[in-house]
Design an enzyme around this catalytic site. Structure first.
Site, PDB file in Angstrom:
ATOM      1  N   ASP A  56       0.803  -1.221   0.000  1.00  0.00           N
ATOM      2  CA  ASP A  56       0.000   0.000   0.000  1.00  0.00           C
ATOM      3  C   ASP A  56       0.843   1.282   0.000  1.00  0.00           C
ATOM      4  O   ASP A  56       1.834   1.379   0.730  1.00  0.00           O
ATOM      5  CB  ASP A  56      -0.857  -0.016   1.267  1.00  0.00           C
ATOM      6  CG  ASP A  56      -1.792   1.169   1.364  1.00  0.00           C
ATOM      7  OD1 ASP A  56      -2.748   1.219   0.578  1.00  0.00           O
ATOM      8  OD2 ASP A  56      -1.577   2.050   2.222  1.00  0.00           O
ATOM      9  N   GLU A  85       1.693  -0.556  -5.002  1.00  0.00           N
ATOM     10  CA  GLU A  85       0.764   0.506  -5.390  1.00  0.00           C
ATOM     11  C   GLU A  85       1.617   1.739  -5.670  1.00  0.00           C
ATOM     12  O   GLU A  85       1.914   2.533  -4.773  1.00  0.00           O
ATOM     13  CB  GLU A  85      -0.252   0.782  -4.276  1.00  0.00           C
ATOM     14  CG  GLU A  85      -1.366   1.715  -4.771  1.00  0.00           C
ATOM     15  CD  GLU A  85      -2.139   2.428  -3.666  1.00  0.00           C
ATOM     16  OE1 GLU A  85      -3.239   2.898  -3.948  1.00  0.00           O
ATOM     17  OE2 GLU A  85      -1.632   2.519  -2.528  1.00  0.00           O
ATOM     18  N   HIS A 131     -10.875  -1.060  -4.795  1.00  0.00           N
ATOM     19  CA  HIS A 131     -11.723  -0.476  -3.745  1.00  0.00           C
ATOM     20  C   HIS A 131     -11.598   1.035  -3.659  1.00  0.00           C
ATOM     21  O   HIS A 131     -12.202   1.649  -2.789  1.00  0.00           O
ATOM     22  CB  HIS A 131     -11.326  -1.110  -2.409  1.00  0.00           C
ATOM     23  CG  HIS A 131      -9.917  -0.737  -2.041  1.00  0.00           C
ATOM     24  ND1 HIS A 131      -8.818  -1.124  -2.787  1.00  0.00           N
ATOM     25  CD2 HIS A 131      -9.424   0.033  -1.049  1.00  0.00           C
ATOM     26  CE1 HIS A 131      -7.725  -0.621  -2.243  1.00  0.00           C
ATOM     27  NE2 HIS A 131      -8.060   0.082  -1.198  1.00  0.00           N
ATOM     28  N   ASP A 132     -10.797   1.642  -4.521  1.00  0.00           N
ATOM     29  CA  ASP A 132     -10.590   3.097  -4.482  1.00  0.00           C
ATOM     30  C   ASP A 132     -11.208   3.807  -5.682  1.00  0.00           C
ATOM     31  O   ASP A 132     -10.979   5.010  -5.875  1.00  0.00           O
ATOM     32  CB  ASP A 132      -9.077   3.422  -4.490  1.00  0.00           C
ATOM     33  CG  ASP A 132      -8.405   3.057  -3.177  1.00  0.00           C
ATOM     34  OD1 ASP A 132      -9.066   3.105  -2.123  1.00  0.00           O
ATOM     35  OD2 ASP A 132      -7.201   2.733  -3.204  1.00  0.00           O
TER      36      ASP A 132
HETATM   37  C1  GLC Z   1      -4.144   3.203  -0.616  1.00  0.00           C
HETATM   38  C2  GLC Z   1      -5.392   2.389  -0.396  1.00  0.00           C
HETATM   39  C3  GLC Z   1      -6.485   3.278   0.070  1.00  0.00           C
HETATM   40  C4  GLC Z   1      -6.062   3.896   1.389  1.00  0.00           C
HETATM   41  C5  GLC Z   1      -4.714   4.611   1.256  1.00  0.00           C
HETATM   42  C6  GLC Z   1      -4.120   4.926   2.595  1.00  0.00           C
HETATM   43  O1  GLC Z   1      -4.275   4.105  -1.637  1.00  0.00           O
HETATM   44  O2  GLC Z   1      -5.716   1.696  -1.552  1.00  0.00           O
HETATM   45  O3  GLC Z   1      -7.709   2.618   0.212  1.00  0.00           O
HETATM   46  O4  GLC Z   1      -7.029   4.787   1.844  1.00  0.00           O
HETATM   47  O5  GLC Z   1      -3.762   3.838   0.574  1.00  0.00           O
HETATM   48  O6  GLC Z   1      -3.655   3.764   3.203  1.00  0.00           O
END
Ligand code: GLC
Ligand code: CA
Length: 557
Positions: free
Chosen positions: A199, A256, A329-330
């Site tokens: 993440d 990510e 999920h985003d």
């Molecule tokens: C990433 C996750 C997201 C989260 C963020 C902070 O982007 O996918 O859902 O809110 O990180 O951890």
């Protein structure tokens, strides 16, 4: 290319809170994932990424971890995870967890101790700075809006949080913090998980030459990305993480990482000895057919998307393997983002599913994608539950929108659309739970649900199964994994077409991503139709007629 076990990944992302509740508390849990393993095996997937299940006060739905070594009781316990791993393994499915190490929860004991004594040992676990002239140390805006700094009561100190104030950023410059993280990662790998989705990892390194830049919004803050995203020196942390943990276990990792990663460092990130196995390709994430930019220009939008997708293929070539996905999920659901509302039907949905499915790279689906789950716009802002939604809403108001306009903007863009409970059947709460779920079920579950589509050989679900089995087939798996990519019909408006070739095998993938038919010349001779979302392709004097939103995959000679 050196072959790795994870190259044949057909991944499936699970948002556990919304997948399946098994104990009637309205919240999805680990046992709920185990209960559906046969369904997932039926779809044909072989890797699951579980969104965070660690102990958490759930301010950011688990992306705020308060105990890295525990499972949150709302999801179950470690034995439930062990059971899931074992049962998944029996079906040839590997489990990845989410690794959230840019920040912890503000309720993590480390942070609690840091607040008690900011100058002590744990103060150094976080990024704590003196304020300037009674204000924050600088004017960076948090990624979720508002200041990226929060004042620590009774002091002149502030802590940094790139996300919500309940997610203080860890200080990766501190070797003690790094070692704690590595040990924790290895404990989960020892337990039997096969890797991680990693993440927010571009943000680990901050440029400590903090500067106040001119504000770029009504709030007085500024987007500070150049100072906290893929900053020079981040590689030192990432390679240490990889060497000390992932590599020792031959783990699969998906970073990510924003898609603005400079081309010259791509190999460092995902080359044969890269920090990660792969990274997500976010190319499509910026496009929304109902945004001010693209409204009433669906074909121009597809062409802009094609340009980005193909440019990305160019950059990545020979450097590593991308992870192609459309939903997570985003983000709002993909069909809503790419297809004008009046055009949404089986054909456009199935074509969209194939838009990047056969490109070089591995693929990942998100829960509900294969049955075409949709956004669920709300009539009132109170119906949402995610703090980042409310922060954005306030920001829109601050920038001069009316309440109705701000709500419309949230309904267009919110990531919460992807988080409605999974629609398993047409029974109460869509079969997700026996009790009122934590987040409202989309009322369209009577039409859109898993059970109905599983029975129907012409459903979207059945089509996704066909796409997956083509990618996995003995005959074409290697071609889709390792074959060359060459754009075809590049200047044809609204068409995303390309050839995949391995040795003497050639496959032509054509997405007619628009509401009108297209006639195209066929390069070469068609040997076989491998897949189409329409009956049979229509041939006319060496040309092929593609219908609206047709996806056609041909083996050619
Ligand atoms: C990433 C996750 C997201 C989260 C963020 C902070 O982007 O996918 O859902 O809110 O990180 O951890
Ligand atoms: Ca539950």
């Amino acid at each position: 290319m050196l072959k790795k076990w994870w190259h044949n990944t057909i991944g499936y992302q699970i948002y556990p809170k919304s997948f399946q509740d098994t104990n009637g508390d309205g919240i999805g849990d680990l046992k709920g994932v185990t209960a559906h393993l046969d369904d997932l095996a039926d779809l044909g997937i072989n890797v699951i990424w579980l969104c965070p299940v660690n102990k958490s006060p759930m301010k950011d739905h688990g992306y705020d971890v308060s105990d890295y070594d525990e499972i949150d009781p709302m999801f179950g316990c470690k034995d439930d995870l062990r059971e899931l791993i074992a049962k998944a393994e029996e079906r040839g499915i590997k489990i990845l967890m989410d690794l959230v190490v840019n920040h912890t929860s503000s309720e993590h004991p480390w942070f609690q101790k840091a607040l008690e004594d900011p100058d002590g040992e744990y103060g150094k676990y976080y990024i704590i700075q003196e304020g300037k002239d009674g204000k924050e140390p600088n004017n960076w805006r948090s990624i979720f809006g508002g200041s990226a700094w929060e004042w620590i009561k009774d002091t002149n100190l502030y802590y940094l949080h790139l996300f919500t104030k309940w997610q203080p950023d860890l200080n990766w410059e501190n070797p003690v913090v790094r070692q704690q993280i590595y040990d924790m990662v290895n404990r989960w790998l020892d337990l039997g998980i096969r890797g991680f989705r990693v993440d927010a990892i571009s943000h680990l390194k901050k440029d400590f030459t903090y500067q106040n830049l001119p504000s770029d919004g009504a709030d007085g803050y500024v987007n500070g990305f150049p100072y906290f995203s893929n900053v020079d020196g981040i590689g030192t942390f990432l390679s240490e993480l990889q060497e000390t943990t992932f590599k020792r276990y031959d783990a699969m990792t998906i970073g990510e990482v924003d898609d603005d990663l400079p081309a010259d460092v791509l190999s460092d990130f995902i080359g044969e000895n890269g920090y990660f196995s792969t990274i997500f390709d976010f190319c499509h994430a910026k496009f929304h057919v109902n945004s001010a930019e693209w409204k009433d220009k669906p074909v121009e939008m597809i062409d802009a998307l094609k340009k980005r997708l193909f440019a990305r293929q160019d950059t990545i070539k020979g450097k590593g393997i991308l992870c192609n996905f459309l939903e997570n999920h985003d983000l709002p659901r993909i069909v809503e983002r790419l297809i004008p509302a009046k055009e949404i039907d089986f054909y456009s949905r199935s074509m969209v599913g194939g838009i990047n499915f056969f490109l070089p790279g591995i693929v990942f689906l998100y829960q509900g994608q294969a049955i075409g789950m949709m956004d669920y716009p709300k009539e009132s802002i109170e119906a949402f539950v995610d703090p980042s939604t409310f922060i954005h809403y306030d920001e829109y108001l601050q920038n001069g929108m009316t309440k109705a306009e701000a709500l419309a903007q949230i309904n267009l863009k919110t990531r919460e659309h992807a988080r409605t409970p999974m629609q398993w059947n047409d029974g109460p709460y869509a079969g997700f739970s026996s009790a009122d779920p934590w987040f409202q079920v989309n009322p369209n579950y009577r039409q859109i649900n898993y059970d109905a589509q599983k029975k129907d050989p012409d459903s979207l679900y059945a089509f996704y199964k066909k796409m997956i089995s083509l990618r996995k087939s003995d005959e074409f798996q290697e071609l889709f994994l390792y074959g060359e990519f060459t754009p075809v019909y590049e200047s044809e408006p609204g068409v995303i077409g390309y050839e995949r070739r391995l040795d003497d095998k050639s496959v032509l993938v054509i997405n007619n991503a628009k509401s009108t038919e297209t006639i195209l010349p066929i390069p070469g001779t068609i040997k076989k139709v491998l897949l189409s979302n329409y009956e049979n392709p229509v041939l006319q004097n060496g040309n092929i007629k593609l219908q609206r939103y047709q996806l056609l995959i041909l083996e050619c000679v």
